[in-house]
Motif scaffolding. Structure first.
Motif, PDB file in Angstrom:
ATOM      1  N   MET A 224       0.855  -1.198   0.000  1.00 54.34           N
ATOM      2  CA  MET A 224       0.000   0.000   0.000  1.00 54.34           C
ATOM      3  C   MET A 224       0.887   1.243   0.000  1.00 54.34           C
ATOM      4  SD  MET A 224      -3.263   1.155   0.376  1.00 54.34           S
ATOM      5  CE  MET A 224      -4.337   0.019   1.236  1.00 54.34           C
ATOM      6  N   HIS A 225       0.433   2.232  -0.759  1.00 51.53           N
ATOM      7  CA  HIS A 225       1.074   3.538  -0.918  1.00 51.53           C
ATOM      8  C   HIS A 225       1.448   4.159   0.443  1.00 51.53           C
ATOM      9  CE1 HIS A 225       1.285   7.542  -2.806  1.00 51.53           C
ATOM     10  NE2 HIS A 225       1.021   6.967  -3.977  1.00 51.53           N
TER      11      HIS A 225
ATOM     12  N   TYR B  67      -3.320  15.217  -5.888  1.00 48.22           N
ATOM     13  CA  TYR B  67      -3.561  14.966  -7.319  1.00 48.22           C
ATOM     14  C   TYR B  67      -4.355  16.113  -7.958  1.00 48.22           C
ATOM     15  CZ  TYR B  67      -1.649  10.365  -6.449  1.00 48.22           C
ATOM     16  OH  TYR B  67      -0.796   9.337  -6.116  1.00 48.22           O
TER      17      TYR B  67
ATOM     18  N   THR C 245     -12.374   8.826 -11.378  1.00 49.68           N
ATOM     19  CA  THR C 245     -11.263   8.325 -10.545  1.00 49.68           C
ATOM     20  C   THR C 245     -10.496   7.210 -11.240  1.00 49.68           C
ATOM     21  OG1 THR C 245     -12.271   8.961  -8.452  1.00 49.68           O
ATOM     22  CG2 THR C 245     -10.694   7.180  -8.361  1.00 49.68           C
TER      23      THR C 245
ATOM     24  N   MET D 200      -7.226   9.520 -11.657  1.00 46.22           N
ATOM     25  CA  MET D 200      -6.463   9.407 -10.405  1.00 46.22           C
ATOM     26  C   MET D 200      -5.866   8.014 -10.207  1.00 46.22           C
ATOM     27  SD  MET D 200      -7.848  12.297 -10.070  1.00 46.22           S
ATOM     28  CE  MET D 200      -9.530  11.835 -10.258  1.00 46.22           C
ATOM     29  N   HIS D 201      -6.701   6.987 -10.208  1.00 48.47           N
ATOM     30  CA  HIS D 201      -6.163   5.649  -9.954  1.00 48.47           C
ATOM     31  C   HIS D 201      -5.244   5.212 -11.092  1.00 48.47           C
ATOM     32  CE1 HIS D 201      -9.088   4.067  -6.582  1.00 48.47           C
ATOM     33  NE2 HIS D 201      -8.290   5.031  -6.165  1.00 48.47           N
TER      34      HIS D 201
ATOM     35  N   ALA E  60      -1.425  -0.625  -6.349  1.00 50.28           N
ATOM     36  CA  ALA E  60      -2.553  -1.388  -6.890  1.00 50.28           C
ATOM     37  C   ALA E  60      -3.863  -0.865  -6.308  1.00 50.28           C
ATOM     38  CB  ALA E  60      -2.377  -2.867  -6.555  1.00 50.28           C
ATOM     39  N   PRO E  61      -4.268   0.361  -6.684  1.00 56.35           N
ATOM     40  CA  PRO E  61      -5.560   0.834  -6.184  1.00 56.35           C
ATOM     41  C   PRO E  61      -6.679  -0.072  -6.704  1.00 56.35           C
ATOM     42  CG  PRO E  61      -4.731   2.306  -7.878  1.00 56.35           C
ATOM     43  CD  PRO E  61      -3.645   1.315  -7.602  1.00 56.35           C
ATOM     44  N   PRO E  62      -7.813  -0.072  -6.031  1.00 56.64           N
ATOM     45  CA  PRO E  62      -8.897  -0.967  -6.448  1.00 56.64           C
ATOM     46  C   PRO E  62      -9.410  -0.594  -7.836  1.00 56.64           C
ATOM     47  CG  PRO E  62      -9.711   0.697  -4.936  1.00 56.64           C
ATOM     48  CD  PRO E  62      -8.228   0.837  -4.960  1.00 56.64           C
TER      49      PRO E  62
ATOM     50  N   TYR F  88     -16.829  -1.794  -6.840  1.00 59.03           N
ATOM     51  CA  TYR F  88     -15.464  -1.835  -6.289  1.00 59.03           C
ATOM     52  C   TYR F  88     -14.980  -3.272  -6.327  1.00 59.03           C
ATOM     53  CZ  TYR F  88     -12.287  -2.434  -2.228  1.00 59.03           C
ATOM     54  OH  TYR F  88     -11.258  -2.785  -1.390  1.00 59.03           O
TER      55      TYR F  88
ATOM     56  N   SER G  59     -11.472  -5.390  -5.141  1.00 58.75           N
ATOM     57  CA  SER G  59     -10.109  -5.409  -4.603  1.00 58.75           C
ATOM     58  C   SER G  59      -9.966  -6.553  -3.612  1.00 58.75           C
ATOM     59  CB  SER G  59      -9.797  -4.093  -3.896  1.00 58.75           C
ATOM     60  OG  SER G  59      -8.591  -4.208  -3.167  1.00 58.75           O
TER      61      SER G  59
ATOM     62  N   ARG H 217      -8.148  -6.546  -1.260  1.00 59.04           N
ATOM     63  CA  ARG H 217      -7.906  -5.961   0.073  1.00 59.04           C
ATOM     64  C   ARG H 217      -9.184  -5.850   0.907  1.00 59.04           C
ATOM     65  NH1 ARG H 217      -4.501  -1.390  -2.666  1.00 59.04           N
ATOM     66  NH2 ARG H 217      -2.369  -2.088  -2.351  1.00 59.04           N
TER      67      ARG H 217
ATOM     68  N   MET I 252     -11.508  -3.486   1.192  1.00 61.21           N
ATOM     69  CA  MET I 252     -11.607  -2.215   1.923  1.00 61.21           C
ATOM     70  C   MET I 252     -12.760  -1.367   1.393  1.00 61.21           C
ATOM     71  SD  MET I 252      -7.500  -1.517   2.405  1.00 61.21           S
ATOM     72  CE  MET I 252      -7.577  -0.159   3.528  1.00 61.21           C
TER      73      MET I 252
END
Ligand code: HEM
Length: 179
Positions: free
Chosen positions: A1-2, A81, A98, A102-103, A114-116, A132, A134, A136, A138
């Protein structure tokens, strides 16, 4: 994660609770020696451990903490951003763009980012569905980010955010409507 997500999580805990709470969370997670640099990428397990211990310590479920943290993240994400954001965009436009802006940029910045995946279906001017995806899990963060965007664009009292699946899965569907 970033790394910026970790840096913001640290600031969130320090401002909503206090610095010693952050120290406790890092100790409980075995991460007390970690420094999080916004330009680096860190294992996802760190965020799971920190949020998991935060949930235990506060008695607030992890999904709810994700939502609150997502809301808190928005002004910083928008600042980081800002060059990609068109001045005419409002909450729904921001969500719609997004994935492609952005992503997409986040993915280019670091091979391990690896954004969703967000599949957005714009139903009409005032309504959209976010799917969504992912590993993760989240989805709560996604709901929080949407609420944070509504506040950011001064539309909080007009935007309804309605998850239509459990927020805990790898796939979460969120219906967003402006009234
Ligand atoms: C200003 C707009 C946005 C920016 C700049 C942004 C940026 C980012 C960044 C940098 C990450 C970390 C990725 C990684 O470490 O691999 C991330 C993750 C995430 N983003 Fe965004 N994001 C934005 C909007 C959104 C929106 C609108 C949603 C939801 C509808 C969303 C949902 C998430 C979630 C849930 C994560 C956590 C990682 C995961 O679930 O896999 N983001 N985003």
């Amino acid at each position: 994660m970033h790394g910026s997500i970790f840096a913001l999580l640290k600031r969130y805990v320090q401002t909503q609770y206090d610095h010693s709470t952050w120290v406790t969370l890092t100790e409980l997670s075995g991460l007390e020696t970690m420094e999080y640099d916004a330009k680096e990428v860190y294992p996802d397990e760190h965020i799971y451990a920190l949020v998991g211990h935060a949930a235990e310590q506060t008695g607030i479920p992890a999904g709810e903490l994700h939502e609150k943290f997502g809301e808190y993240l928005v002004p910083d994400l928008m600042y980081m951003y800002q060059k990609l954001i068109k001045p005419e965009w409002k909450t729904l436009d921001m969500i719609e763009h997004t994935e492609g802006t952005m992503h997409a940029r986040v993915r280019q910045e670091h091979e391990h980012n690896a954004p969703p995946v967000l599949k957005v279906t714009r139903l009409n001017e005032n309504e959209l569905i976010v799917d969504y995806v992912s590993p993760r899990r989240m989805g709560g963060l996604a709901v929080g980010i949407i609420r944070g965007l509504a506040t950011f664009f001064d539309e909080a009292d007009r935007i309804d955010v309605m998850p239509t699946t459990s927020e805990e899965g790898e796939r979460v569907s969120i219906h967003v409507r402006r009234t």
